[in-house]
Write a protein that holds these residues in place. Structure first.
Motif, PDB file in Angstrom:
ATOM      1  N   GLY A  70       0.683  -1.265  -0.082  1.00  0.00           N
ATOM      2  CA  GLY A  70      -0.089  -0.066   0.072  1.00  0.00           C
ATOM      3  C   GLY A  70       0.805   1.102  -0.065  1.00  0.00           C
ATOM      4  O   GLY A  70       1.746   1.312  -0.760  1.00  0.00           O
ATOM      5  N   ARG A  71       0.489   2.183   1.082  1.00  0.00           N
ATOM      6  CA  ARG A  71       1.212   3.350   0.891  1.00  0.00           C
ATOM      7  C   ARG A  71       2.539   3.389   1.241  1.00  0.00           C
ATOM      8  O   ARG A  71       3.402   4.460   1.367  1.00  0.00           O
ATOM      9  CB  ARG A  71       0.313   4.359   1.708  1.00  0.00           C
ATOM     10  CG  ARG A  71       0.414   4.249   3.150  1.00  0.00           C
ATOM     11  CD  ARG A  71      -0.854   4.869   3.836  1.00  0.00           C
ATOM     12  NE  ARG A  71      -0.976   4.325   5.427  1.00  0.00           N
ATOM     13  CZ  ARG A  71       0.074   4.634   6.256  1.00  0.00           C
ATOM     14  NH1 ARG A  71       1.052   5.398   6.120  1.00  0.00           N
ATOM     15  NH2 ARG A  71      -0.101   3.875   7.587  1.00  0.00           N
ATOM     16  N   HIS A  72       3.189   2.203   1.630  1.00  0.00           N
ATOM     17  CA  HIS A  72       4.246   2.249   2.361  1.00  0.00           C
ATOM     18  C   HIS A  72       5.361   1.979   0.987  1.00  0.00           C
ATOM     19  O   HIS A  72       6.535   1.849   1.377  1.00  0.00           O
ATOM     20  CB  HIS A  72       4.506   1.144   3.493  1.00  0.00           C
ATOM     21  CG  HIS A  72       3.719   1.210   4.640  1.00  0.00           C
ATOM     22  ND1 HIS A  72       4.066   2.179   5.590  1.00  0.00           N
ATOM     23  CD2 HIS A  72       2.491   0.782   4.834  1.00  0.00           C
ATOM     24  CE1 HIS A  72       2.966   1.904   6.498  1.00  0.00           C
ATOM     25  NE2 HIS A  72       2.085   1.311   6.027  1.00  0.00           N
TER      26      HIS A  72
ATOM     27  N   GLU B  34       0.488  -6.577  -7.918  1.00  0.00           N
ATOM     28  CA  GLU B  34      -0.816  -6.143  -7.378  1.00  0.00           C
ATOM     29  C   GLU B  34      -1.905  -6.852  -7.957  1.00  0.00           C
ATOM     30  O   GLU B  34      -1.935  -7.222  -8.974  1.00  0.00           O
ATOM     31  CB  GLU B  34      -1.153  -4.397  -7.460  1.00  0.00           C
ATOM     32  CG  GLU B  34      -1.178  -3.935  -8.934  1.00  0.00           C
ATOM     33  CD  GLU B  34      -1.553  -2.540  -8.815  1.00  0.00           C
ATOM     34  OE1 GLU B  34      -0.857  -1.518  -8.164  1.00  0.00           O
ATOM     35  OE2 GLU B  34      -2.545  -2.069  -9.417  1.00  0.00           O
TER      36      GLU B  34
ATOM     37  N   ASP C 172       4.013   4.976  -6.859  1.00  0.00           N
ATOM     38  CA  ASP C 172       4.119   5.336  -5.524  1.00  0.00           C
ATOM     39  C   ASP C 172       2.677   4.811  -4.713  1.00  0.00           C
ATOM     40  O   ASP C 172       2.699   4.631  -3.272  1.00  0.00           O
ATOM     41  CB  ASP C 172       4.440   6.666  -4.927  1.00  0.00           C
ATOM     42  CG  ASP C 172       5.701   6.961  -5.283  1.00  0.00           C
ATOM     43  OD1 ASP C 172       6.555   5.819  -5.520  1.00  0.00           O
ATOM     44  OD2 ASP C 172       6.042   7.988  -5.277  1.00  0.00           O
ATOM     45  N   ASP C 173       1.712   5.132  -5.185  1.00  0.00           N
ATOM     46  CA  ASP C 173       0.395   4.704  -4.704  1.00  0.00           C
ATOM     47  C   ASP C 173      -0.308   3.441  -4.776  1.00  0.00           C
ATOM     48  O   ASP C 173      -1.102   3.110  -5.455  1.00  0.00           O
ATOM     49  CB  ASP C 173      -0.887   6.067  -4.758  1.00  0.00           C
ATOM     50  CG  ASP C 173      -0.998   6.069  -6.445  1.00  0.00           C
ATOM     51  OD1 ASP C 173      -0.043   5.433  -7.043  1.00  0.00           O
ATOM     52  OD2 ASP C 173      -2.198   6.254  -6.930  1.00  0.00           O
ATOM     53  N   ALA C 174       0.160   2.614  -4.272  1.00  0.00           N
ATOM     54  CA  ALA C 174      -0.040   1.102  -4.368  1.00  0.00           C
ATOM     55  C   ALA C 174      -1.536   0.760  -3.743  1.00  0.00           C
ATOM     56  O   ALA C 174      -1.666   1.494  -2.502  1.00  0.00           O
ATOM     57  CB  ALA C 174       0.994   0.143  -3.946  1.00  0.00           C
ATOM     58  N   PRO C 175      -2.152  -0.022  -4.057  1.00  0.00           N
ATOM     59  CA  PRO C 175      -3.216  -0.675  -3.426  1.00  0.00           C
ATOM     60  C   PRO C 175      -2.878  -1.426  -2.097  1.00  0.00           C
ATOM     61  O   PRO C 175      -1.708  -1.936  -2.053  1.00  0.00           O
ATOM     62  CB  PRO C 175      -4.105  -1.193  -4.523  1.00  0.00           C
ATOM     63  CG  PRO C 175      -3.119  -1.783  -5.366  1.00  0.00           C
ATOM     64  CD  PRO C 175      -2.072  -0.812  -5.457  1.00  0.00           C
ATOM     65  N   TYR C 176      -3.797  -1.809  -1.386  1.00  0.00           N
ATOM     66  CA  TYR C 176      -3.716  -2.404  -0.239  1.00  0.00           C
ATOM     67  C   TYR C 176      -3.366  -3.667  -0.351  1.00  0.00           C
ATOM     68  O   TYR C 176      -2.400  -4.441  -0.099  1.00  0.00           O
ATOM     69  CB  TYR C 176      -4.840  -2.565   0.667  1.00  0.00           C
ATOM     70  CG  TYR C 176      -4.903  -3.307   1.939  1.00  0.00           C
ATOM     71  CD1 TYR C 176      -4.062  -2.829   3.103  1.00  0.00           C
ATOM     72  CD2 TYR C 176      -5.439  -4.483   2.289  1.00  0.00           C
ATOM     73  CE1 TYR C 176      -4.064  -3.607   4.439  1.00  0.00           C
ATOM     74  CE2 TYR C 176      -5.421  -5.298   3.209  1.00  0.00           C
ATOM     75  CZ  TYR C 176      -4.536  -4.869   4.403  1.00  0.00           C
ATOM     76  OH  TYR C 176      -4.562  -5.475   5.600  1.00  0.00           O
TER      77      TYR C 176
END
Lengths: 231, 231
Positions: free
Chosen positions: A175-177, A196, A213-217
């Motif tokens: 995710g956001r990490h 993903e 950078d904005d990966a899903p959960y």
């Protein structure tokens, strides 16, 4: 006679990766239960949608996402109470679980609340772990290799030792990490593969350096140090 | 047109834990390949036996068990050559794999020999990892817990650091290493659960201290430090 609670793993998303046992249990279900996250659609229900009989009673647990655990705990308390009522009346309940019920799954919260009081059977499912490895065409582990599975939200210091100790690294819940994890892996000289939504139509497999950078959960990073060519 | 090689995970042993996709691929197969160990029955073939069509061509790889890798490598070389012939003639080949093809599986040796030259698709399967957790009613990992998967043949020193670093420990390939592994875990104050032949009729789940010393190859030790009651 009270009913049995079945915690049924559905696999990573493609309904074809449901096991035969899970499919039969869902097709015969009179009561199905499932979580949905933060008011959204239930991913678990969407995987099994074609199998759920018309007219089955559905017990939906809307689990809020927050750092504070209390609201989620209240949602599982309420869901467990509804499931307990159905079981007490002699009905079996099939709880739909993304992936495998006991591998980072929300079923564990129901299991903790209901085991001992009721018969519980867990049907294992295909995990995102091996689904991502298949999607990326990356063998995970052979012979005496050590695999470490790490949740991405852990702090860098906790992650770094594991990165060094493993032959194969699996970073869950990216995710956001993602930007932080990418920097950490690069600082250790490790090249990762980003996956993903493995097995879904929207599946994406990329070298980690090319991932947004904005990966899903539902995303993962795999690193195989790959000293062994398995030849 | 050359055929596609399918590496198909069959799950831990119970044929009901085969996925729907794997079942369909096997039922439609004209060519199936599988390993057998040291001249014995093929465990992979036994899981899928009811699905293999009459008249399908069977490619059997008899893999000797020895510390010296050369005889096994020769067996995979010969199997890969037979599979390559079938693929070149335009046939798809379904390779039967215990558990998941990329998780301590022999399919990796074929994959290394045939990828690049032929289309390969891996169908992930239920691993012994989550099958053992289900059999033992032991949730593996939740939230930010770290899981380490260790092959039992590793030496004590290599194992000890991992034992300390993990929230959840999975020791694979226990076999004849059981007494040594039990002593090591006890010296670290860790209680384990022993599982053999998960999901088969002969399944056994025991506290590690009660397990017999001569464990079969298909056996596992699970340790969950269990600080979190998931309530």
């Amino acid at each position: 006679m009270t009913g049995t609670l079945f915690g049924v793993g559905l696999g990573p998303g493609d309904p074809d990766l449901i096991t035969r046992r899970a499919a039969r249990l869902i097709e015969a279900a009179t009561h199905v239960a499932y979580p949905s996250l933060a008011g959204g659609e239930s991913f678990a229900r969407s995987i099994a949608a074609d199998l759920i009989p018309n007219g089955a009673t559905e017990i939906r647990m809307d689990v809020p996402m927050s750092r504070n655990r209390a609201p989620a705990q209240a949602a599982y308390d309420a869901g467990a109470a509804q499931i307990a009522d159905a079981l007490t009346q002699g009905n079996d309940v099939v709880c739909l679980c993304e992936g495998d019920p006991f591998f980072y799954g929300s079923f564990m919260y129901l299991f903790a609340r209901l085991k001992g009081r009721f018969a519980v059977e867990v049907v294992p499912g295909v995990t995102s772990l091996t689904a991502c490895a298949a999607a990326a065409a990356m063998p995970l582990t052979a012979r005496n290799e050590v695999m470490i599975v790490l949740p991405g939200p852990l702090p860098d210091d906790a992650l770094r030792d594991h990165l060094r100790a493993a032959d194969t690294l699996v970073v869950m819940k990216v995710g956001r990490h993602l930007p932080r994890l990418r920097a950490l892996l690069e600082s250790e000289g490790l090249a990762g593969t980003y996956i993903e939504r493995a097995t879904l139509g929207s599946q994406l497999v990329l070298p980690l350096q090319d991932a947004l950078d904005d990966a899903p959960y539902f995303s993962m990073i795999l690193v195989t140090k790959g000293a062994d060519p398995w030849l």
